[in-house]
Scaffold this motif. Sequence first.
Motif, mmCIF file in Angstrom:
data_model
loop_
_atom_site.group_PDB
_atom_site.id
_atom_site.type_symbol
_atom_site.label_atom_id
_atom_site.label_comp_id
_atom_site.label_asym_id
_atom_site.label_seq_id
_atom_site.Cartn_x
_atom_site.Cartn_y
_atom_site.Cartn_z
ATOM 1 N N GLU A 1 0.832 -1.202 0.000
ATOM 2 C CA GLU A 1 0.000 0.000 0.000
ATOM 3 C C GLU A 1 0.866 1.251 0.000
ATOM 4 N N THR B 1 -3.295 5.831 1.166
ATOM 5 C CA THR B 1 -4.011 5.972 -0.107
ATOM 6 C C THR B 1 -4.814 4.732 -0.443
ATOM 7 N N HIS B 2 -4.415 3.575 0.093
ATOM 8 C CA HIS B 2 -4.986 2.265 -0.215
ATOM 9 C C HIS B 2 -4.707 1.832 -1.658
ATOM 10 N N ASP B 3 -3.887 2.600 -2.381
ATOM 11 C CA ASP B 3 -3.489 2.210 -3.730
ATOM 12 C C ASP B 3 -2.338 1.208 -3.649
ATOM 13 N N ILE C 1 -0.397 2.074 -10.773
ATOM 14 C CA ILE C 1 -1.377 1.671 -9.765
ATOM 15 C C ILE C 1 -2.312 0.636 -10.381
ATOM 16 N N ARG D 1 -6.779 -1.067 -5.672
ATOM 17 C CA ARG D 1 -6.783 -0.599 -4.292
ATOM 18 C C ARG D 1 -7.062 -1.771 -3.362
ATOM 19 N N ASN D 2 -6.452 -1.722 -2.186
ATOM 20 C CA ASN D 2 -6.711 -2.820 -1.260
ATOM 21 C C ASN D 2 -8.058 -2.675 -0.571
ATOM 22 N N ASP E 1 -10.852 -1.823 -2.620
ATOM 23 C CA ASP E 1 -11.898 -2.070 -3.607
ATOM 24 C C ASP E 1 -11.862 -3.518 -4.098
#
Length: 434
Positions: free
Chosen positions: A282, A300-302, A323, A326-327, A329
């Motif tokens: 992440e 960012t969770h990206d 990217i 996301r962790n 989504d």
Amino acid sequence: MIDQQILAAQRLSRDEIHQLQSQRLRALVRHVYDNVPFYRRKMDERGVKPQDIRTAEDIDLLPFTEKSDLRDHYPFGLLAVSRREIVRMHASSGTTGKPTVAAYTREDLDNWTELTARSLALAGIDDTSVVHIAYGYGLFTGGMGVHYGAERLGAAVVPASGGNTQRQLTLMEDFGATALCCTPSYAINLAEAMQEKGVDISRMQLKTGVFGAEPWSESMRTRIEKMLHIQAHDIYGLTEMMGPGVAMECEAKQGLHIWEDAFLPEILDEKQQAAPEGEAGELVITTLVKRGMPLLRYRTHDITCLTHAPCPCGCTHARLRRITGRNDDMLIIRGVNVFPSQIEQTLLQIEGITANYQIIVDRRGALDTLTVMVELDPARMSDTVRDVEALSAYVAAQLSASCLVHATVKLCPAGSLARSEGKAKRVIDNRRYE
């Protein structure tokens, strides 16, 4: 012509970058501790004082910031300056809650302009360019962020904003656009409209595309480049950081350079520990030059990875891998982790379908179901029912092989799925959790 000030900023030595990071981190921590009660409380809970932060390596002593923290303190609870010093405000769409607010001082806007200019320069944009901006203007940061960066380079800017696709095409041709800036999904939309209207792409002067605001794959890049006859570059940014221009892909296309003198990046594993260089995790970012609403260790969770290896372009700032998702989504379908980017990557490798798709998740009883709706290529519209059924079965088989989960595939007529003029809404999750 290359802007020498921007070129020098792109090629700082590693020692210079580290010195700037350490110096700016110390100043930032003192600034937020003295002026933001939220951060003072969080640091006190950890037993950390500003004087404990000496170098960039001390970043792990500091608390994290989550998007929920911004929403909990909406709109101005995280301001680090007086309201009188704020000269502009942007905000996210707020589709998952209250909008995420970004507040800027005059100094913040100047820094944002400079960083976005650095970014666009990596894609070859300069004072000879005509930059057509089809990002939305307004509270969304995309349009205005790219606009001021392009003007800083001396480029001619066409602030078209989003929507009215036919007018966009007319302006691009009549004004001689050499660079297109928009979301990748809208770039596909424009390309499809050109084909539908019989526009001769050779009449366009486009050379470069700068696309961001949503995840996109290498397969989508290939498709965009083929359809528009351009070089497509990825740009990365977040409203919480400043907007577009946090990181940018250069002409080597071997990752996105993140401006380390303005942002201190970390890649963390599932235990929130530093991941080894080159391993995915992440992305967490600390703003180093933002005064109005600076953020410590923003999650960012990206999902990406970081490398400091030299780049052929000569830019010395570390690079992020594209990217990929996301962790937060990730879809869990019957116990299997599925990322929308996996589905897109698979679809874009299959002949006979377009890049326009939608993922729908439902729950029937205790069972999750995954439906992927995707448009047929217009050239396949005359196929027999049997041919379409065979293609549908093939797409389902490819998704099963790549994602390890069964999906029902529905092939739709070309043009039947909604087009996006901003960020594409690819996933609809209809499940209800008690």
